[in-house]
Design a protein around this motif. Structure first.
Motif: not given
Lengths: 588, 588
Positions: B238-240, B480-481, B487-488, B534-537
């Motif tokens: 699952t990703q945000i 993002l670490v 984590i993203g 954009g990005l994904a977590f």
């Protein structure tokens, strides 16, 4: 192309109002329309919130005006400017009192002429709309639909969370079950020769979560059914899936009646009131449907007794052979022409009735071809029974009860449609309860479960299961109906091993077969399964009806066609032979 | 079994407190434990909120007491009773000050002895836990994990919605793309010989939604990759997923730094502060990793200059051949034994270094086998440079910079692990920015995209693309670490056709090939694509770290094994020949 890295957007276009007069703004969006008026260039700049007018005046900045001459429809631009009051306000748009006098313009991207117009309904075929879905979605109406859908999802989750329901994700790659509709299958590469299935619903998982003690579960879940599609079906669809422990049907009606009422109140500001409930039996008898549209009246009345001694032979013979005479009053339908009445007759005949008896209500009684066969006191009683008024029209069908229900049910919908009795901004909700536990399958020549074999019977009907009339047992099953559409449904489940065995036995399912089909769920039930039940709402249809739309494709961002294709990306598509080889499968 | 239809639960077990003394309650739950003490029977009754003690006293109700004797672990019961203060409070549970004196008991379901104990960690194998997942999930620790995950999802959606992001669902049945990881395929029955693919991520759809003008999109999305699984990977995860129009990298850091900070604050009450950022180049040089764990120091220092004229030949030859000498100071590690240091040496050797130079810091300087080769002023400068204190230990590696970074990066993690420097309740976040645009593929012997071919270069590096050193260009890509885990991650995308063509050219992708692979996206970009990124977590991993857990399987309700199986329902499984025939496929 230019960049906008140094420009921070200050506002959305659609939010600008007269109160912002004098403000410096940075706007970013699409050129909706360009108009050259005299020396001025006017651009309608559009973003997801709406449009506003921006102006280029050559007398203020000749170079900027020259640059604006390059702008075409759907160019992406950033503008810096000042908000001024318009000399002549445009009352047709919300930003019509102001305009933006531009001091800087950046062309962030150009655009070819799009194959569908964004700022008007060009009457394109749905095929073109789906092929260019990314442009179709740019249209304000579609943006509104998708944003409304998002609002409904947020509100749903917030309401259910506040009510103590826990959102739990269940797998998309699950076990194929031979029950129900056809599964979509996914070949496993790691476990060659084996397949996953995509869930038709999270039914088994949500029951397992109750066994796990989560007490209250929900999920906005993607579901999949590989069926031959009808116009309003999609191979993947979204449902609001819910299960709870220790419920009674009344708890379900109260809990989710409130949920739906709050959802309507918070998203479209409509007060649906307390949702009434009606048994399946009553719904069939009064509306001839288990999903009655209750926005308009025209309830059916059984008037057999009035005609017990009638001279009208058609009626008399039906009554004597155990059938029923049922009637509806169609308000203000006395003006229906003979031609229309003939068409209505076709509707009841298509439902199996032999004919349609009708009469216009006037001050004296009834006026119509059959009226002369009825005694004045019969007519008077009939008119009173139906609460009919002069100018109304009364319709009657004499037939076996099931046929009469079906025929008048269809008639009522047809009349409502022709007379536009059902308003799209009216929302009429109804719980239909106590569905039959079993229904007769003509194909299999036996009784099968109307919902699924885990549906619990009414407590007072459990003893019936041990009698020869077991098939008359009613279920603790319920649907929520909105404007004649089933928008949700569910049941209390069986949690007792003994009762479950009895139901399997009645359905002709052997213990071995039950084990093979539902083994892991039955196994879980051995270790302390709480009483539980739930329901699911069809999100696509719910959103469609709330918006007053006719097609679920208008509320799904990237829908498939009725042949299960995505025209935008040409999917499904052929794949490399190598991919199939890795999966250990071959095409036939 | 008895029913509870007439009993409405008044409270959850875990919510009862001394303030409720004297209240009549109805509780429903599971028998966690039964103790017979003298004549009294004590039951710990459990629901998702916790446990409370209920008491059966034969002197008050002999019949009820007799019934309670039947109770066994995991029976599902309803009890009616009164809350009284306990004579002796139990301080170890939150409901320990009260107990419930029972006046009515209903046994709603019995339970066989479960194969895993619910109220203690029986040390069962993960295989057994997964097979009986419905019981494993009944354990309080697992309930806490899943409920926390739900809280994170709710908070995520509320935060993003408030920030103007719109939740939009993208299809699960999509087109197979030959790029990236392996797709899961779904054969189409209606379109025989063709296949859908499950999304590896909603990447193309979210970019299309920007073209559609939605401006800000998010979705908590299921993603699928058919890869050979490692311990912390799942075939579905699952990703945000997030995308926005008109962003800059700084807007991304500010917007989602705030999102993550709010998420931590609102769910676990931790203030992570403003998240710092560091370029990829710096991260590699200072931590030897693009996902550095910044909970502890031990930053790397380049100390080549100190050893430019050293007599220590190993160092000197490395410096002369263009390599680097890099050092870290391990605080309070002077007590590491020779044996441990030998093991640490193996770590750097495994990373390609020739050896590890070390010295314990004392009042005089350094103490260790190599210290004698260094001049006192070199040692003094080294100690000062590293800010080393007596009792610390200094480690040095001399090698090609890349190797030295890798070796000391690995060493630093190993030391932190052995000395338990990284606390699970400490959360250290870092943006790693400006990733290289290209990375060299040893397999393909050419430069390929480090992220994906739509990733935009830094604006100041665009000119580099037109030079022979194009491969040095940096990307507007970021990760993002958190505590050494990515984590993203995401990027600003290319939205200009010219720049996109140039990147394709550099990657050796012909126009025809680009069209075939990414045609519908490139086509969409022709009609007014806004700048976007954009990005994904990764939700599973984020939740795992927030909870201080080591396995993502402990935060996924129904996970699969490393062989992509679900042990609970024996999935994937074989399917009927008829199902395959309908799909037009055969097993090899």
């Amino acid at each position: 192309m230019e960049t906008d890295s140094d420009l921070k957007r200050t506002q959305y276009c659609g939010d600008l109002r007269l109160e912002h007069e004098g403000k410096d703004v940075v706007l970013k969006g699409w050129v909706d329309r360009r108009r050259d008026l005299g020396k001025l260039i006017f651009i309608d700049l559009r973003d997801r919130t709406g449009k506003c007018q921006v102006v280029f005046n050559p007398e203020k900045d000749a170079e900027l005006h020259k640059k604006a001459e390059k702008l075409r429809g759907e160019f992406v631009i950033a503008v810096v400017g000042k908000i001024v009051k318009r000399v002549q306000a445009n009352a047709t748009i919300s930003t019509g009192e102001i305009e933006v006098v531009v001091s800087d313009l950046r062309i962030l991207n150009e655009a070819e002429t799009p194959p569908i117009a964004i700022n008007e309904d060009g009457g394109e075929s749905e095929e073109i709309r789906l092929k260019y879905r990314f442009l179709d979605l740019r249209r304000p109406a579609m943006q509104k639909n998708i944003m409304f859908r998002a609002a409904v999802m947020q509100e749903t989750r917030q309401l259910l969370s506040k009510m103590g329901f826990i959102e739990i994700e269940t797998p998309i790659l699950m076990k194929s079950t031979p029950e129900g509709a056809r599964d979509f299958l996914v070949p496993s590469r790691v476990n060659k020769g084996k397949f996953y299935a995509l869930p038709q619903s999270p039914q088994t998982y949500k029951q397992l979560l109750m066994v796990s003690g989560f007490d209250k579960y929900f999920q906005i879940a993607k579901c999949f059914r590989d069926e031959d599609l009808r116009a309003d079906r999609q191979p993947e669809f979204t449902q609001i899936d819910i299960e709870m422990s220790f419920p009674t049907p009344q708890v379900i009606y109260d809990t989710f009646g409130k949920f739906v009422a709050d959802l309507f109140k918070h998203t479209i500001g409509v007060d649906v009131g307390k949702i009434p409930s009606m048994s399946y039996y009553d719904a069939m008898n009064i509306y001839g449907s288990d999903k009655p549209d209750t926005r308009f009246g025209m309830e059916m009345h059984t008037v057999s007794l009035l005609f017990a001694k009638t001279e009208f032979k058609v009626f008399r013979s039906v009554v004597e052979s155990g059938g029923a005479i049922k009637a509806i009053n169609a308000p203000a339908c006395g003006d229906l022409t003979r031609k229309v009445v003939d068409q209505l007759t076709e509707v009841v005949v298509a439902s199996g009735a032999k004919g349609l008896v009708w009469g216009k209500v006037n001050d004296q009684g009834l006026e119509g071809p059959s009226a002369k066969f009825f005694a004045p006191e019969t007519i008077s009683a009939l008119v009173q029974n139906l609460n009919a008024k002069p100018g109304d029209m009364v319709f009657m069908v004499a037939a076996d009860t099931t046929v009469a229900n079906k025929a008048l049910g269809a008639l009522r919908l047809e009349i409502a449609k022709r007379k536009e009795m059902a308003k799209k901004d009216q929302f009429s909700l109804l719980w239909v309860t106590e569905f039959p536990l079993f229904e007769y399958s003509e194909t299999d020549k036996r009784w099968s479960p109307m919902h699924h074999p885990f549906t619990a019977p009414l407590e007072e009907d459990i003893s019936l299961l041990y009698s020869p009339e077991y098939y008359l047992a009613r279920a603790r099953a319920y649907d929520l109906v909105l404007n004649g559409n089933e928008i949700g449904g569910g049941s209390i489940r069986i949690h007792s091993a003994g009762l479950q065995s009895k139901v399997f036995e009645l359905l002709g399912i052997s213990e071995a077969e039950a084990q093979r089909k539902f083994g892991f769920l039955l196994n879980a039930f051995k270790y302390g399964a709480p009483p539980h039940g739930g329901l699911a709402f069809g999100l696509d249809r719910l959103v469609m009806i709330m918006l007053g739309l006719d097609s679920i494709r208008d509320v799904i961002p990237f829908p498939k066609t009725t042949t299960a294709q995505s025209l935008m990306d040409d999917c499904p598509s052929t794949v490399d032979a190598g991919q199939l080889k890795e999966l250990g499968i071959r095409l036939e």
